[in-house]
Design an enzyme around this catalytic site. Structure first.
Site, PDB file in Angstrom:
ATOM      1  N   PRO A 339       8.577  -9.093   2.991  1.00 37.27           N
ATOM      2  CA  PRO A 339       8.790  -9.619   1.639  1.00 37.27           C
ATOM      3  C   PRO A 339       8.297  -8.577   0.636  1.00 37.27           C
ATOM      4  O   PRO A 339       7.109  -8.538   0.307  1.00 37.27           O
ATOM      5  CB  PRO A 339       7.926 -10.885   1.619  1.00 37.27           C
ATOM      6  CG  PRO A 339       6.820 -10.580   2.588  1.00 37.27           C
ATOM      7  CD  PRO A 339       7.373  -9.652   3.620  1.00 37.27           C
ATOM      8  N   ASP A 515       4.904  -3.929   0.646  1.00 40.04           N
ATOM      9  CA  ASP A 515       4.931  -5.129   1.481  1.00 40.04           C
ATOM     10  C   ASP A 515       3.959  -6.139   0.876  1.00 40.04           C
ATOM     11  O   ASP A 515       2.741  -5.968   0.965  1.00 40.04           O
ATOM     12  CB  ASP A 515       4.520  -4.759   2.909  1.00 40.04           C
ATOM     13  CG  ASP A 515       4.663  -5.920   3.885  1.00 40.04           C
ATOM     14  OD1 ASP A 515       4.665  -7.080   3.431  1.00 40.04           O
ATOM     15  OD2 ASP A 515       4.760  -5.654   5.104  1.00 40.04           O
ATOM     16  N   HIS A 516       4.520  -7.193   0.282  1.00 43.47           N
ATOM     17  CA  HIS A 516       3.686  -8.131  -0.468  1.00 43.47           C
ATOM     18  C   HIS A 516       2.813  -8.998   0.436  1.00 43.47           C
ATOM     19  O   HIS A 516       1.928  -9.722  -0.048  1.00 43.47           O
ATOM     20  CB  HIS A 516       4.568  -9.031  -1.343  1.00 43.47           C
ATOM     21  CG  HIS A 516       3.938  -9.417  -2.641  1.00 43.47           C
ATOM     22  ND1 HIS A 516       2.571  -9.532  -2.816  1.00 43.47           N
ATOM     23  CD2 HIS A 516       4.479  -9.721  -3.856  1.00 43.47           C
ATOM     24  CE1 HIS A 516       2.304  -9.887  -4.052  1.00 43.47           C
ATOM     25  NE2 HIS A 516       3.442 -10.011  -4.707  1.00 43.47           N
ATOM     26  N   ARG A 517       3.011  -8.942   1.738  1.00 42.87           N
ATOM     27  CA  ARG A 517       2.107  -9.663   2.639  1.00 42.87           C
ATOM     28  C   ARG A 517       0.712  -9.052   2.618  1.00 42.87           C
ATOM     29  O   ARG A 517      -0.290  -9.750   2.792  1.00 42.87           O
ATOM     30  CB  ARG A 517       2.648  -9.623   4.074  1.00 42.87           C
ATOM     31  CG  ARG A 517       3.976 -10.317   4.294  1.00 42.87           C
ATOM     32  CD  ARG A 517       4.468 -10.108   5.721  1.00 42.87           C
ATOM     33  NE  ARG A 517       4.632  -8.686   6.030  1.00 42.87           N
ATOM     34  CZ  ARG A 517       4.933  -8.218   7.243  1.00 42.87           C
ATOM     35  NH1 ARG A 517       5.086  -9.062   8.255  1.00 42.87           N
ATOM     36  NH2 ARG A 517       5.077  -6.915   7.448  1.00 42.87           N
TER      37      ARG A 517
END
Length: 544
Positions: A339, A515-517
């Protein structure tokens, strides 16, 4: 008779397409001569003949796919008749038998067949595409001559012949895909013929097979040599070190004698980990250990969906190349797993333009073409040291982040065949001039498809330059399992507010995907601001 099979060279490659045969049935071939060129997802591989001999048959035509384990070519190398290769099977507990005295290989009137199989050299490659045959059926081949060129996901591999003999049969034609374990070529030795290879045989006790070669580049692997008569022959081993190409290169870089290393791979093949465990600093071990776990988990995350069918009407059907297929798979995997969020900014680089102009003369005197990319790369490398989470990967199966103590800077290269992302190892140790030199040579080698698998693995952060296409901003796709990628737009001249005045300035657009995680937008903003600070004050690049 020698059956040359397409070998498993790792990196998830299971097949390839035969692009070009250099020999036809009846031709004489020498060991080491390039038999065929095979295109895989990553490279166009030249497969060399493992033996001297005469090409008896081609396993695939140009344009056809060949899979791992399939026969590329059969070569009459004068050694006799092949037996059927043993099929993989469940092995039950053996019944104890009295030890037999070692047998000496007696000369066989009908000769022997050398079954050259496509070998597993690690890196997840399971297949390749035959690009070019250098020998045809009937040709004589010498040990070491390039039989065929095979393209895999990572490299174009020249497969050398492991023995002298005559080519009896090619396992695959140019353009066909070959899989690990499939026969690349059959090479006949001592007068063996293809008819002998195809003749039914009486059952005989199984003896210790000879270790032959299924080769990618310079890597010898195990294989079967098949007796040409009903007698059982025990043939001496070649004595060559079985090793993957990555292992050989690493051993060379570390100054390790690969012959002294005990291999953990199939039939004792020396793999990367074996070399690293024998004599490798922790820094060298980290790339392998820290990037594999996330990659293994990727396949289960990608969604399945129905493929678009052929539309009605007048359409042109174009088969995509193996490289384009590899790019497609990589992009699908990344977008399915990560995400990502994208942050953009535009900076005034007048100072950088002036600084580069002043340094160009000195660079040219050293034979270096000084581009803006070298300065941008240096700024990114400094920022990665200060923001280590951007130089990491995430294993979503174990909820672990692997922060890497080394920086292998990936550079996306636009080639005629598709996008390839090689990387510069330990790039943070290089000066601006050294980066300029490496970026140029890496791009040239990539476009020419001359880079190795090692140069395409282990990347930790990537820069992509869509400014070369005249684009300012974009949303770059993260090169999984990395956590971020920086997109560079074109340097342009436009009005810019300087103090209370409007001036014409050189501007550079930047697009950072994260990577927004693992990385929040605020962290991405701070990273981008640090890169901005370094590029707007280029003298800071020399102080790191």
């Amino acid at each position: 008779m020698y059956e040359f099979k397409f070998a498993d060279i790792g990196e998830g490659i299971h097949e390839g397409t035969v692009l070009q045969w250099n020999f036809k049935v009846g031709d004489k071939v020498k060991e080491g001569e390039t038999l065929v060129i095979v295109e895989t997802d990553k490279v166009n591989a030249e497969l060399p003949s493992p033996v001297d001999g005469t090409i008896v048959s081609l396993g695939a035509k140009e344009g056809e796919e060949i899979h791992v384990g399939q026969i590329i070519v059969t070569i009459d190398d004068g050694t006799g008749t092949p037996a059927a290769a043993p099929a993989p099977a469940q092995v039950s507990a053996p019944t104890p038998a009295p030890a037999a005295a070692p047998q000496v290989a007696a000369p066989a009137a009908s000769g022997d067949i050398y079954d050259f199989k496509f070998a597993d050299i690690g890196e997840g490659i399971h297949e390749g595409t035959i690009l070019q045959w250098n020998f045809k059926v009937g040709d004589k081949v010498k040990e070491g001559e390039t039989l065929v060129v095979v393209e895999t996901d990572k490299v174009n591999a020249e497969l050398p012949s492991p023995v002298d003999g005559t080519i009896l049969k090619l396992g695959k034609a140019e353009g066909e895909v070959i899989h690990v374990g499939e026969t690349v070529v059959l090479i006949g030795q001592n007068g063996a013929t293809l008819e002998q290879a195809q003749a039914p045989k009486a059952e005989a006790p199984v003896s210790e097979p000879k270790k032959g070669a299924g080769v990618v580049g310079e890597i010898e692997v195990s294989d079967d040599i098949i007796g040409g008569s009903e007698e059982v022959h025990v043939v001496a081993t070649t004595g060559k070190v079985l090793a993957s190409p990555v292992a050989r290169k690493l051993a060379s870089d570390l100054g390790v004698d690969i012959a002294t290393i005990k291999g953990s791979g199939e039939q004792g093949r020396v793999m990367k980990d074996d070399v690293q465990n024998s004599k490798a600093p922790a820094e060298a071990q980290a790339p392998v250990q820290q990037t594999q776990a996330p990659a293994q988990a990727a396949a289960s995350v990608a969604p399945s969906f129905a493929a678009a069918g052929k539309p009605q009407g007048d359409v042109e059907v174009v088969k995509i190349t193996r490289l384009r297929k590899a790019v497609s798979n990589a992009m699908t995997r990344s977008k399915s797993i990560i995400p990502e969020t994208v942050l953009m900014d535009e900076i005034n680089v007048d100072a950088l333009v002036n600084f580069r102009n002043e340094a160009k003369g000195l660079a040219e005197s050293k034979g270096i073409k000084l581009t803006y990319m070298a300065f941008i790369a240096k700024a990114v490398l400094i920022a990665l040291k200060e923001f280590p989470m951007f130089n990491a990967s995430f294993n979503h199966d174990t909820d672990e982040v692997y922060i890497k103590k080394f920086i292998n800077l990936g550079m996306a290269v636009d080639t005629p065949d598709g996008l390839i992302v090689p990387n510069i190892k330990n790039a943070d140790r290089l000066s601006v001039f050294e980066l300029a030199s490496q970026v140029r040579s890496l791009a040239d080698d990539t476009i020419a498809r001359k880079i190795s698998m090692d140069q395409q693995t282990g990347g930790t952060f990537t820069i992509t330059n869509f400014g070369s296409a005249g684009i300012a901003f974009g949303t770059p796709v993260i090169n999984y399992p990395e956590l971020a990628i920086l997109g560079i737009g074109k340097i342009d001249r436009k009005p810019w507010v300087v103090g209370n005045e409007i001036k014409i300035a050189h501007t550079l657009p930047l697009s950072l995907a994260v990577d927004h995680r693992i990385i929040d937008g605020a962290d991405g903003g701070r990273f981008l601001m640090r890169v901005k600070e370094l590029l707007t004050n280029p003298t800071l690049l020399l102080l790191s």
